[in-house]
Design a protein around this motif. Structure first.
Motif, PDB file in Angstrom:
ATOM      1  N   ILE A 389       0.862  -1.189   0.000  1.00  0.00           N
ATOM      2  CA  ILE A 389       0.000   0.000   0.000  1.00  0.00           C
ATOM      3  C   ILE A 389       0.889   1.226   0.000  1.00  0.00           C
ATOM      4  CG2 ILE A 389      -1.942  -1.118   1.183  1.00  0.00           C
ATOM      5  CD1 ILE A 389      -0.999   0.240   3.754  1.00  0.00           C
ATOM      6  N   GLU A 393      -2.379   5.740   1.551  1.00  0.00           N
ATOM      7  CA  GLU A 393      -3.385   4.780   1.999  1.00  0.00           C
ATOM      8  C   GLU A 393      -3.219   4.480   3.492  1.00  0.00           C
ATOM      9  OE1 GLU A 393      -4.473   1.843  -1.653  1.00  0.00           O
ATOM     10  OE2 GLU A 393      -2.365   1.845  -1.054  1.00  0.00           O
ATOM     11  N   ASP A 396      -4.459   7.494   5.411  1.00  0.00           N
ATOM     12  CA  ASP A 396      -5.920   7.499   5.347  1.00  0.00           C
ATOM     13  C   ASP A 396      -6.505   6.486   6.330  1.00  0.00           C
ATOM     14  OD1 ASP A 396      -8.466   8.300   3.977  1.00  0.00           O
ATOM     15  OD2 ASP A 396      -8.474   6.165   3.492  1.00  0.00           O
TER      16      ASP A 396
END
Length: 431
Positions: A389, A393, A396
């Motif tokens: 990732i 990401e 987040d």
């Protein structure tokens, strides 16, 4: 130089002592907190004294009026007219006392003949009941303040742990990224993004710590505890009852009988009713009984007389105070009705608020993802290191983790606070 070292040693000892005091931790359950609160809260202790003050007023009202003693007409020396040569005109009473002296003595006693004293006692007894109701109302208000503070305290402690989990994960990642940047395997931009995210969480943690310290201060003030201790609540997770098991109509009815402010408003009407009876009794004039002794003041050398006196109620028949007492009764009836209506409105409002907050809390609490979030932290961190990732990401995810956890904890706190508010407006512990 020796004095300087001694001063430094004393200063260091004081700092060490203060530090030791600050590190003293007092672990309590919610029940233990309430027990300490009931024993040590200064507002409760002060308010309870009003009951003893009311008892003293009752004792005072039971007392009779003091008798009155007067001595007048005393001649402090004898004149030439009171002597004929060396012959004594007025003999002494005994020994040489009161030789050639004229005086009068009167003893009087005021007597209430319309039962004013007993009516005043009844008034003061109602005053004591009002003081007791007011004490219960202060207790009710302070207790809900204490419980709300406990709810906030538990919430802030839990949210602080959430932020601590984020800081720990971010710190570990930053250490790994810093080594990779030093080796030239990663760009500094990614490391800066992680450090910016860490600073943001640490800044929020500082704000939460300040709120947590404020709740510490509030709780310790309510408990009248030492300032240099740290409180910990050991039973943070408490069951929140379902509002559907309660009947709103029954709760409103219970509030009419159990709320001390409603009771106090009704007692005010009783007090003014007693006051009216007392003021009506004041129309009847009091009697004054008297006994007097007059030595050489009249026809008889030693005169003993009895008398009685009373006012003639011609102009002042206490009309104004009686009218005022009647108006106070009418006014207190309106205020008591207002207080009853307000109490019922507050029960309806508190129940509806509790119903809504509880429904949202159960909705969030029943979401399976809530309990999976903690285990996902390590998974996302490994995936970031393995390049599965992106860093965006990952950031987040930690933002989602924080906001979801915060929403869950806030919903739990709000439901607990609304339940305490419902108990407050009903006036009893709801089982």
């Amino acid at each position: 130089m020796m004095k300087r070292y001694l001063s430094l040693f004393i200063f260091a000892s004081l700092l060490a002592s203060a530090s030791a005091q600050q590190q003293k931790v007092l672990k309590l359950t919610s029940q233990q907190i309430e027990s300490i609160f009931l024993e040590q809260n200064l507002d409760l202790i002060a308010e309870k004294m009003n009951i003893s003050i009311a008892d003293a007023a009752i004792s005072q009202a039971k007392l009779w009026e003091n008798p009155s003693l007067s001595i007048d007409g005393v001649n402090l020396w004898s004149t030439s007219g009171q002597r004929e040569g060396e012959k004594e005109v007025i003999p002494p009473l005994f020994g040489s006392f009161a030789r050639n002296t004229q005086f009068a003595v009167e003893l009087s006693q005021l007597i209430h003949i319309a039962g004013q004293r007993s009516k005043l006692v009844k008034m003061e007894k109602v005053s004591k009941e009002i003081a007791m109701a007011q004490f219960e109302d202060v207790l009710r208000g302070l207790k809900v303040e204490l419980r709300k503070s406990v709810c906030e305290f538990i919430y802030l402690g839990a949210y602080r742990n959430v932020l601590g989990t984020q800081i720990k994960s971010l710190s570990q990642l930053i250490e790994t990224y810093a080594r990779q940047v030093a080796q030239g395997n990663l760009s500094k931009n990614e490391l800066l993004r992680l450090q910016a995210a860490l600073f943001e969480v640490e800044n929020e943690l500082n704000e939460v710590e300040a709120e947590f310290n404020g709740q510490q201060k509030n709780l310790k003030s309510l408990l009248n505890s030492e300032p240099f201790i740290t409180l910990e609540i050991t039973d943070g997770n408490k069951t929140i009852p379902d509002p559907e098991q309660f009947s709103l109509i029954e709760l409103a009815t219970i509030a009419m009988d159990s709320r001390p402010d409603v009771n106090a408003a009704q007692l005010e009407t009783r007090y003014h009713t007693r006051s009216l009876a007392y003021e009506k009794a004041q129309r009847v004039p009091d009697l004054t009984l008297g006994a007097s002794y007059d030595r050489r003041g009249g026809v008889w050398g030693n005169f003993i007389g009895f008398g009685i006196s009373m006012d003639i109620p011609m102009f002042n028949r206490n009309q104004g105070n009686i009218k005022s007492a009647k108006l106070n009764i009418a006014q207190s009836n309106y205020l008591a009705q207002k207080q009853q209506n307000l109490a019922q409105q507050e029960v309806v409002e508190a129940y509806q608020n509790y119903f809504q907050t509880y429904g949202f809390y159960k909705k969030v609490d029943n979401t399976p993802l809530i309990r999976e979030l903690d285990g996902m932290f390590d998974i996302y961190a490994r995936n970031l290191l393995d390049k599965n990732i992106s860093i965006l990401e990952y950031i987040d995810f930690i933002d989602t983790y924080k906001s979801t956890k915060q929403a869950w904890l806030t919903a739990q706190k709000n439901a607990s606070i609304q339940f305490e508010e419902l108990q407050y407006v009903v006036g009893i512990e709801i089982k």
